[in-house]
Every structure is written in structure tokens, then in C-alpha cells.
Design a protein around this motif. Structure first.
Motif, PDB file in Angstrom:
ATOM      1  N   LYS A  59      52.400 113.948 -36.369  1.00  0.00           N
ATOM      2  CA  LYS A  59      51.444 112.999 -36.964  1.00  0.00           C
ATOM      3  C   LYS A  59      49.994 113.497 -36.920  1.00  0.00           C
ATOM      4  N   ALA A  65      37.194 114.544 -31.864  1.00  0.00           N
ATOM      5  CA  ALA A  65      36.698 114.368 -30.501  1.00  0.00           C
ATOM      6  C   ALA A  65      37.031 112.946 -30.069  1.00  0.00           C
ATOM      7  N   ILE A  67      36.476 109.537 -29.341  1.00  0.00           N
ATOM      8  CA  ILE A  67      35.371 108.602 -29.626  1.00  0.00           C
ATOM      9  C   ILE A  67      35.128 107.675 -28.431  1.00  0.00           C
ATOM     10  N   GLY A 109      36.547 116.919 -34.882  1.00  0.00           N
ATOM     11  CA  GLY A 109      36.766 118.036 -33.965  1.00  0.00           C
ATOM     12  C   GLY A 109      38.138 118.677 -34.138  1.00  0.00           C
ATOM     13  N   GLU A 112      37.691 121.063 -36.901  1.00  0.00           N
ATOM     14  CA  GLU A 112      36.821 122.131 -36.387  1.00  0.00           C
ATOM     15  C   GLU A 112      37.593 123.057 -35.442  1.00  0.00           C
ATOM     16  N   GLU A 132      32.893 112.210 -39.423  1.00  0.00           N
ATOM     17  CA  GLU A 132      31.869 111.834 -38.442  1.00  0.00           C
ATOM     18  C   GLU A 132      30.810 110.919 -39.044  1.00  0.00           C
ATOM     19  N   GLY A 140      29.995 118.336 -34.687  1.00  0.00           N
ATOM     20  CA  GLY A 140      29.315 119.031 -33.589  1.00  0.00           C
ATOM     21  C   GLY A 140      29.983 120.320 -33.167  1.00  0.00           C
TER      22      GLY A 140
END
Ligand code: CAA
Length: 258
Positions: A59, A65, A67, A109, A112, A132, A140
Motif C-alpha cells: 500500500k 515524513a 506529520i 519524504g 524524496e 507538503e 525538506g
């Protein structure tokens, strides 16, 4: 070593690291990032390991990141701790090739992290995005920088400004991922590709990783000079002699990383 948020398996020359926080769609909290960097460093130092596969669940590769971990932090907290600075530096210091095998969500993230790997194999259900902006922040860990280099300014702006998701087909068309495979064979295919890379001389896999990454950091002339000098230096290795002899003798090369 026993980890709580990742699962690590080494089979033959391939180390597979699976992100494992299913209750949070593999959201990247500090604990997971610490364990991930630790496992990557161990794989990098393990002589048996020659290629690494990083994957998530069916999934979610990772939904970004965490939250919940970040929501109450202040600018001062984020700035003084250089949030994401250390895991990013640790990840980018890994010398062996890392393949991202992405199924489901790779957001924020997560997208990223996939882009920090050396290339991305996507399942046909993969969804990439930098949402984001919907949280009142910007990426970030490379969403405005690496994504722009992968897919160009127009799509990077579109993705970052609207927060929309890109499916696997669009991601392949745009150059974000190298191949799209059926979701149910994703891991198997990524591991087979890793096993192929593991057959090469590690002198050349590491040199290629360094040389391709150098292309992001330098001018074309300097990059070409760097590449040519590394190419020259490999003629001082046994693996170059073996590779070229094997070609002429019409046999498989036996590389020894020397
Ligand atoms: N952080 C923390 N928890 C997360 C999370 C995240 N990024 N993403 C999902 N979760 C949690 C949810 O809170 C939920 O937990 P609870 O049941 O305890 O509430 C659980 O995972 C399952 O998620 P959903 O119920 O939301 O699942 P869904 O299938 O309905 O939706 C989704 C899936 C579209 C991915 C949705 O979860 C989502 O939008 N997640 C957030 C994506 C996001 O904004 N990522 C960017 C984060 S910021 C960032 O990454 C900064 C950076 O650049 C480094």
C-alpha cells in the motif's frame, strides 16, 4: 541487529530493507530514519552485500515524513536540530548501489527517499507526490531539487504547487522511474535486477554511482574529465583485464573486486 521499524534480509549478495510501520503507512519518523541509516551503513560495510533494495508495503513505500512527530515543532527546534540533515547525509554517503522498489504511495519524504536511491522501479499501482503544500510547508529532503532534475521544471512546479499525485505510467514517461512492473512481482524483479548488478565488479559499480552523481554537482566539462580519469584508472585493475579477456574468450567474466 533487531530493528522495530524495518525488516532487513540478506540473501546471496543482495540486502533487502523493508520499511515496516504499517499502522502509519511507513511514515518516516526519527526512529525509522535512524534504523534505516544504521541498516544501510551495516550493508555498506558487509563484504557479502553488493547491492541494496529498499522497499515498503503493497500500500505504501512511505506516505512521507511523520506529520504527528513534526506538528508541534517550532522553527527553532527544526533549525537547531537540522531536521532531516543527518539522515540525508548518512543516506547519501552509502557507496553501494541502492534500488528503490516502490509500490503504493511514495509521498513527501517517501518520494524524496525513493529519489535518494540510485534508481526507482515502480509497481503499476505506485503514486508519487509532494503534497507538503497542503500542510503549509514545502519539501525538506529534495522534493523541489531532485524532482526538478528528474522531471523538469514544469512538472516539478505542478506537483509541488498543486500537491497532485503522479501515477506509475506518468512517472516512467517523465523519467522519475526507470521501469514499471506488475505490483505482485515488484520485489522479485527488483531483487533480480540487484542480483545482476551484484555480478559486476564493485570497483565499477561504485565508480559509476560516484560518476553519475557527480554530474549533478559539476559542469559538463569537469564531469567528463572526472569520468575519463576514472575510466583511465580502472585500467590499473585486475577486473578490467578479466572483463576484456572474458569478452574475447567468449565466456562470463569472474570479477574479484581487484
Ligand atoms: N505521517 C503520520 N501518519 C501518517 C502519515 C504521515 N505522513 N500518512 C499516513 N499516516 C497515518 C494516518 O494518520 C493513519 O493513522 P490513524 O489511523 O492512526 O489516523 C494511517 O497512517 C493510515 O492513513 P489514512 O487513514 O490517511 O489512509 P488513506 O488510505 O485514507 O490515505 C494517504 C492514504 C493519501 C497516503 C494519506 O494517509 C495521506 O495523505 N498521508 C499524508 C501524506 C503527506 O502529506 N505526506 C507529506 C508529509 S510531510 C513531508 O514528507 C515533509 C518532507 O518533505 C520530508
Amino acid at each position: 541487529m533487531a530493528y522495530e521499524t524495518i525488516i532487513v534480509e540478506v540473501e546471496d549478495s543482495v540486502c533487502t530493507i523493508k520499511l515496516n510501520r504499517p499502522e502509519a503507512l511507513n511514515a518516516l519518523n526519527s526512529h525509522l530514519l535512524g534504523e534505516l541509516c544504521d541498516a544501510l551503513q551495516a550493508a555498506d560495510q558487509n563484504d557479502k552485500v553488493r547491492c541494496i533494495v529498499l522497499t515498503g508495503s503493497a500500500k505504501a513505500f512511505a506516505a512521507g515524513a511523520d506529520i504527528k512527530e513534526m506538528s508541534e515543532k517550532s522553527f527553532v527546534d527544526m533549525f537547531l536540530s537540522d531536521f532531516f540533515g543527518e539522515p540525508h547525509r548518512d543516506f547519501m554517503a552509502i557507496r553501494k548501489p541502492i534500488i528503490a522498489a516502490v509500490a503504493g504511495y511514495a509521498l513527501g519524504g517517501g518520494c524524496e527517499l525513493a529519489m535518494m536511491c540510485d534508481f526507482i522501479i515502480a509497481a503499476d499501482n505506485a503514486k508519487f507526490g509532494q503534497p507538503e503544500i497542503n500542510l503549509g510547508v514545502i519539501p525538506g529532503m529534495g522534493g523541489t531539487q531532485r524532482l526538478t532534475r528528474f522531471v523538469g521544471k514544469s512538472k516539478a512546479m505542478d506537483m509541488n504547487l498543486t500537491g497532485r499525485f503522479m501515477d506509475a505510467e506518468e512517472a516512467e514517461r517523465s523519467g522519475l522511474v526507470s521501469r514499471v512492473v506488475p505490483a505482485k512481482t515488484l520485489l522479485e524483479e527488483a531483487q533480480a535486477i540487484a542480483a545482476k548488478i551484484a555480478e559486476k565488479s564493485m570497483l565499477t559499480t561504485i565508480a559509476i554511482k560516484e560518476s553519475v552523481n557527480r554530474s549533478y554537482e559539476t559542469t559538463m566539462t569537469e564531469g567528463l574529465l572526472y569520468e575519463r580519469r576514472v575510466f583511465h584508472s580502472l585500467f590499473n585493475t585486475e577486473d578490467q583485464k578479466e572483463g576484456m579477456a572474458a569478452f574475447q574468450e567468449k565466456r562470463q567474466a569472474q570479477f574479484r573486486d581487484r
